[in-house]
Motif scaffolding. Structure first.
Motif, PDB file in Angstrom:
ATOM      1  N   VAL A  57     -78.490 142.900  -9.666  1.00  0.00           N
ATOM      2  CA  VAL A  57     -78.353 144.199  -8.983  1.00  0.00           C
ATOM      3  C   VAL A  57     -78.859 144.088  -7.550  1.00  0.00           C
ATOM      4  CG1 VAL A  57     -79.165 146.587  -8.933  1.00  0.00           C
ATOM      5  CG2 VAL A  57     -78.464 145.567 -11.105  1.00  0.00           C
ATOM      6  N   GLU A  58     -80.031 143.498  -7.359  1.00  0.00           N
ATOM      7  CA  GLU A  58     -80.603 143.380  -6.016  1.00  0.00           C
ATOM      8  C   GLU A  58     -79.738 142.495  -5.120  1.00  0.00           C
ATOM      9  OE1 GLU A  58     -84.586 142.066  -6.774  1.00  0.00           O
ATOM     10  OE2 GLU A  58     -85.312 144.102  -7.177  1.00  0.00           O
ATOM     11  N   PHE A  59     -79.177 141.442  -5.701  1.00  0.00           N
ATOM     12  CA  PHE A  59     -78.265 140.578  -4.940  1.00  0.00           C
ATOM     13  C   PHE A  59     -77.030 141.360  -4.499  1.00  0.00           C
ATOM     14  CE2 PHE A  59     -74.339 138.043  -5.340  1.00  0.00           C
ATOM     15  CZ  PHE A  59     -74.505 137.169  -4.267  1.00  0.00           C
ATOM     16  N   ALA A  60     -76.433 142.102  -5.421  1.00  0.00           N
ATOM     17  CA  ALA A  60     -75.209 142.853  -5.109  1.00  0.00           C
ATOM     18  C   ALA A  60     -75.463 143.898  -4.031  1.00  0.00           C
ATOM     19  CB  ALA A  60     -74.653 143.502  -6.365  1.00  0.00           C
TER      20      ALA A  60
ATOM     21  N   ALA B 146     -81.206 151.497   1.084  1.00  0.00           N
ATOM     22  CA  ALA B 146     -79.907 151.013   1.542  1.00  0.00           C
ATOM     23  C   ALA B 146     -80.073 149.918   2.590  1.00  0.00           C
ATOM     24  CB  ALA B 146     -79.101 152.169   2.135  1.00  0.00           C
ATOM     25  N   ALA B 147     -79.185 148.925   2.515  1.00  0.00           N
ATOM     26  CA  ALA B 147     -79.217 147.844   3.488  1.00  0.00           C
ATOM     27  C   ALA B 147     -78.762 148.348   4.852  1.00  0.00           C
ATOM     28  CB  ALA B 147     -78.315 146.700   3.023  1.00  0.00           C
ATOM     29  N   ALA B 148     -79.178 147.619   5.897  1.00  0.00           N
ATOM     30  CA  ALA B 148     -78.873 148.057   7.263  1.00  0.00           C
ATOM     31  C   ALA B 148     -77.375 148.035   7.543  1.00  0.00           C
ATOM     32  CB  ALA B 148     -79.603 147.170   8.262  1.00  0.00           C
ATOM     33  N   HIS B 149     -76.656 147.140   6.855  1.00  0.00           N
ATOM     34  CA  HIS B 149     -75.219 147.041   7.117  1.00  0.00           C
ATOM     35  C   HIS B 149     -74.404 148.014   6.251  1.00  0.00           C
ATOM     36  CE1 HIS B 149     -75.884 143.567   4.100  1.00  0.00           C
ATOM     37  NE2 HIS B 149     -75.496 144.618   3.423  1.00  0.00           N
ATOM     38  N   SER B 150     -75.052 149.028   5.693  1.00  0.00           N
ATOM     39  CA  SER B 150     -74.376 149.977   4.822  1.00  0.00           C
ATOM     40  C   SER B 150     -73.292 150.760   5.571  1.00  0.00           C
ATOM     41  CB  SER B 150     -75.403 150.947   4.243  1.00  0.00           C
ATOM     42  OG  SER B 150     -74.765 151.921   3.451  1.00  0.00           O
ATOM     43  N   ASP B 151     -72.208 151.090   4.869  1.00  0.00           N
ATOM     44  CA  ASP B 151     -71.167 151.953   5.417  1.00  0.00           C
ATOM     45  C   ASP B 151     -70.886 153.059   4.408  1.00  0.00           C
ATOM     46  OD1 ASP B 151     -69.867 150.652   3.389  1.00  0.00           O
ATOM     47  OD2 ASP B 151     -68.146 150.029   4.592  1.00  0.00           O
ATOM     48  N   VAL B 152     -69.863 153.885   4.681  1.00  0.00           N
ATOM     49  CA  VAL B 152     -69.581 155.018   3.811  1.00  0.00           C
ATOM     50  C   VAL B 152     -69.269 154.567   2.389  1.00  0.00           C
ATOM     51  CG1 VAL B 152     -67.931 156.868   3.352  1.00  0.00           C
ATOM     52  CG2 VAL B 152     -68.834 156.557   5.651  1.00  0.00           C
ATOM     53  N   VAL B 153     -68.445 153.532   2.246  1.00  0.00           N
ATOM     54  CA  VAL B 153     -68.071 153.085   0.908  1.00  0.00           C
ATOM     55  C   VAL B 153     -69.277 152.513   0.175  1.00  0.00           C
ATOM     56  CG1 VAL B 153     -66.611 151.496  -0.401  1.00  0.00           C
ATOM     57  CG2 VAL B 153     -65.665 152.724   1.551  1.00  0.00           C
ATOM     58  N   SER B 154     -70.158 151.812   0.879  1.00  0.00           N
ATOM     59  CA  SER B 154     -71.385 151.311   0.238  1.00  0.00           C
ATOM     60  C   SER B 154     -72.244 152.471  -0.259  1.00  0.00           C
ATOM     61  CB  SER B 154     -72.184 150.460   1.231  1.00  0.00           C
ATOM     62  OG  SER B 154     -71.474 149.305   1.599  1.00  0.00           O
ATOM     63  N   GLU B 155     -72.299 153.537   0.515  1.00  0.00           N
ATOM     64  CA  GLU B 155     -73.053 154.714   0.104  1.00  0.00           C
ATOM     65  C   GLU B 155     -72.451 155.339  -1.148  1.00  0.00           C
ATOM     66  OE1 GLU B 155     -74.683 158.942   1.972  1.00  0.00           O
ATOM     67  OE2 GLU B 155     -73.283 157.704   3.105  1.00  0.00           O
TER      68      GLU B 155
ATOM     69  N   GLY C   6     -93.483 158.039 -13.792  1.00  0.00           N
ATOM     70  CA  GLY C   6     -93.518 157.168 -12.626  1.00  0.00           C
ATOM     71  C   GLY C   6     -92.338 156.214 -12.633  1.00  0.00           C
ATOM     72  N   CYS C   7     -92.077 155.633 -11.489  1.00  0.00           N
ATOM     73  CA  CYS C   7     -90.970 154.680 -11.340  1.00  0.00           C
ATOM     74  C   CYS C   7     -91.525 153.257 -11.482  1.00  0.00           C
ATOM     75  CB  CYS C   7     -90.315 154.865  -9.973  1.00  0.00           C
ATOM     76  SG  CYS C   7     -88.910 153.760  -9.682  1.00  0.00           S
ATOM     77  N   TYR C   8     -90.956 152.479 -12.369  1.00  0.00           N
ATOM     78  CA  TYR C   8     -91.458 151.123 -12.592  1.00  0.00           C
ATOM     79  C   TYR C   8     -90.641 150.041 -11.889  1.00  0.00           C
ATOM     80  CZ  TYR C   8     -87.882 150.884 -16.317  1.00  0.00           C
ATOM     81  OH  TYR C   8     -86.708 150.908 -17.030  1.00  0.00           O
ATOM     82  N   TRP C   9     -89.510 150.421 -11.285  1.00  0.00           N
ATOM     83  CA  TRP C   9     -88.716 149.420 -10.555  1.00  0.00           C
ATOM     84  C   TRP C   9     -87.878 150.078  -9.473  1.00  0.00           C
ATOM     85  CZ3 TRP C   9     -83.180 148.642 -10.696  1.00  0.00           C
ATOM     86  CH2 TRP C   9     -82.760 147.519  -9.965  1.00  0.00           C
ATOM     87  N   GLU C  10     -87.888 149.510  -8.296  1.00  0.00           N
ATOM     88  CA  GLU C  10     -86.983 149.875  -7.208  1.00  0.00           C
ATOM     89  C   GLU C  10     -86.364 148.584  -6.684  1.00  0.00           C
ATOM     90  OE1 GLU C  10     -88.841 152.091  -4.159  1.00  0.00           O
ATOM     91  OE2 GLU C  10     -89.582 153.679  -5.480  1.00  0.00           O
ATOM     92  N   PRO C  11     -85.068 148.579  -6.423  1.00  0.00           N
ATOM     93  CA  PRO C  11     -84.437 147.361  -5.936  1.00  0.00           C
ATOM     94  C   PRO C  11     -85.046 146.886  -4.619  1.00  0.00           C
ATOM     95  CG  PRO C  11     -82.788 148.960  -6.596  1.00  0.00           C
ATOM     96  CD  PRO C  11     -84.107 149.669  -6.614  1.00  0.00           C
ATOM     97  N   LYS C  12     -85.301 145.605  -4.547  1.00  0.00           N
ATOM     98  CA  LYS C  12     -85.748 144.997  -3.296  1.00  0.00           C
ATOM     99  C   LYS C  12     -84.513 144.412  -2.617  1.00  0.00           C
ATOM    100  CE  LYS C  12     -90.354 143.799  -5.025  1.00  0.00           C
ATOM    101  NZ  LYS C  12     -90.165 144.448  -6.355  1.00  0.00           N
ATOM    102  N   ILE C  13     -84.086 145.079  -1.556  1.00  0.00           N
ATOM    103  CA  ILE C  13     -82.856 144.681  -0.873  1.00  0.00           C
ATOM    104  C   ILE C  13     -83.225 143.908   0.385  1.00  0.00           C
ATOM    105  CG2 ILE C  13     -80.696 145.479   0.158  1.00  0.00           C
ATOM    106  CD1 ILE C  13     -80.972 148.002  -1.554  1.00  0.00           C
ATOM    107  N   SER C  14     -82.880 142.643   0.404  1.00  0.00           N
ATOM    108  CA  SER C  14     -83.202 141.793   1.556  1.00  0.00           C
ATOM    109  C   SER C  14     -81.933 141.470   2.325  1.00  0.00           C
ATOM    110  CB  SER C  14     -83.875 140.494   1.103  1.00  0.00           C
ATOM    111  OG  SER C  14     -83.047 139.800   0.187  1.00  0.00           O
ATOM    112  N   GLU C  15     -82.052 141.466   3.634  1.00  0.00           N
ATOM    113  CA  GLU C  15     -80.911 141.117   4.484  1.00  0.00           C
ATOM    114  C   GLU C  15     -80.675 139.606   4.428  1.00  0.00           C
ATOM    115  OE1 GLU C  15     -78.918 143.147   6.097  1.00  0.00           O
ATOM    116  OE2 GLU C  15     -79.986 144.941   5.473  1.00  0.00           O
ATOM    117  N   GLN C  16     -79.544 139.211   3.898  1.00  0.00           N
ATOM    118  CA  GLN C  16     -79.205 137.786   3.790  1.00  0.00           C
ATOM    119  C   GLN C  16     -77.920 137.530   4.553  1.00  0.00           C
ATOM    120  OE1 GLN C  16     -81.023 135.498   2.314  1.00  0.00           O
ATOM    121  NE2 GLN C  16     -82.499 136.759   1.193  1.00  0.00           N
TER     122      GLN C  16
END
Length: 440
Positions: free
Chosen positions: A324-327, A276-285, A25-35
């Protein structure tokens, strides 16, 4: 893993054995918040999180130090750690006589600026084979990242002074430090150039550039760029980062052994991708791709194997989960910035008050060894043996005509085939150890 029937856990997963049953099982997934960070707010938050991460990783009842390359990541850690220590910080770097690979002067500049107790381990060509031979006692799988050799050498030297070392892995993937991220932006411009001009003028000119065996030489980067610039982003990235393109596998492998696989089929989205955050682009991917593949399957394997082989514990402040989540929540413009595509923009801005200006502005060099030259000199007798017609025939995996051709091109200076040859060299060394019964 490379052995049939032996598997590895995915990052951030656990294995539970209960009443004879296996469960993962997975014990952690990043929580990505739009800031909606302002630049100054983002800088302040970054420093706060990095300080906290370093503070936690400085807790030890044994001697402790910092790997210091003179790059932004390790220099940032050393700068903040120096402020927190009640005693002089020990820092460690590796030096090379080949100036295109050597970063020891930059590391010394940072160490002098911070007032650390600095140590340099000089990794010379005559140490390469003996170091790699010793390292193979600790490797169960082949790893084609040549930097594992100086990392092991540095770890052994560092262990003579401390038991724990902080290192900068993760900073490039999280904050946009690799030149390949700039290259993905340039690929869009490349495809806007008329195809007939690219094909008839630019590409022939690049292919005719003289071969240089220096670290990240212009001809190496330019030839890599045009080899995949017109491919879809993920395929392009995997071809740039890989050693032997999958399209070449039918030529490399013996008839019937190669499987028809596309580069993009190697890309399996995982936890940092699907959030992935909503503002993701190709380089972020692409950065998230590196975070899920290159970082855990290469860099962290290299760091773990090389350091633990020397009984040295390495701790990685950039991979604290709040950081990691902040970045991952940051907009791309705070990583690659402006018309000049400044890499690691936010981290450089945040850490600038603590480091010499020349360190902030210096281009990324990368950590490697002069394998292109060494494959033509010290490693050549062993390379000749492991890639000989008789050995390859007995092994039954590779097509000798293809292998001998890339070897001939490299040795003659016709082309730089360092990545292909080193990958084959490390695989053959592993094969000899495990299947020839020779031990080493």
């Amino acid at each position: 893993s490379i052995f049939k029937g032996i598997e590895k856990l995915m990052p951030a997963h656990y294995l539970l054995v209960e009443r004879g049953q296996l469960k993962t099982g997975c014990y952690w997934e990043p929580k990505i918040s739009e800031q909606k960070w302002t630049e100054s707010e983002a800088q302040e938050r970054l420093l706060e999180l990095l300080r906290k991460s370093i503070e936690l990783r400085l807790i030890a009842d044994v001697p402790l130090g910092v790997f210091l390359s003179g790059g932004i990541d390790s220099s940032a850690i050393a700068a903040l750690a120096s402020q927190m220590r009640g005693e002089k910080l020990n820092t460690f770097s590796v030096g090379f006589r080949d100036s295109s690979f050597d970063e020891s002067e930059h590391a010394k500049l940072v160490a002098d600026h911070l007032g650390t107790n600095h140590h340099v381990a000089w990794f010379t060509q005559d140490l390469a084979e003996s170091t790699l031979t010793e390292l193979w006692d600790y490797l169960d799988e082949p790893i084609a990242d040549a930097s594992i050799v100086p990392t092991f050498f540095l770890s052994k030297m560092t262990k003579g002074h401390v038991t724990v070392a902080l290192a900068g892995e993760g900073g490039d993937e999280l904050f946009g430090g690799y030149p390949t991220y700039q290259a993905h932006h340039l690929a869009r411009l490349w495809t806007s150039v008329p195809a007939i001009f690219r094909r008839s003028v630019i590409e022939p000119a690049i292919r005719s550039l003289p071969v240089s065996h220096d670290n990240l030489s212009f001809d190496f980067k330019a030839k890599k760029f045009i080899s995949a610039a017109e491919q879809p982003a993920i395929t392009r990235h995997l071809q740039w980062m890989g050693s032997i393109p999958l399209s070449e596998h039918p030529r490399l492998m013996r008839s019937g052994l190669a499987t028809l696989t596309r580069e993009d089929q190697l890309y399996k989205p995982h936890f940092a991708i699907k959030n992935a955050a909503a503002h993701s682009d190709v380089v972020s991917e692409i950065m998230r791709l590196d975070l899920n593949t290159y970082l855990p399957d290469d860099l962290l394997v290299k760091s773990d194997r090389a350091s633990m082989a020397a009984s040295l514990e390495v701790r990685l402040p950039f991979l604290a989960y709040p950081l990691v989540e902040f970045a991952l929540s940051l907009p791309p413009s705070l990583k690659l910035h402006g018309m000049n595509l400044t890499t690691k923009y936010l981290l450089k801005k945040a850490i600038a008050p603590y480091l010499p200006e020349s360190i902030i502005k210096r281009p990324k060099k990368g950590f490697g060894i002069p394998v292109a030259k060494w494959l033509r000199s010290d490693f050549k007798p062993l390379l000749d043996e492991l890639l000989s017609d008789s050995y390859i025939e007995k092994q039954g995996l590779f097509d000798y005509a293809y292998v001998s051709e890339i070897k001939r091109q490299h040795e003659s200076g016709q082309a730089d085939r360092r990545k292909e040859l080193w990958t084959l060299f490390m695989f053959q060394w592993w094969w000899r150890k495990f299947f020839d019964g020779r031990g080493k």
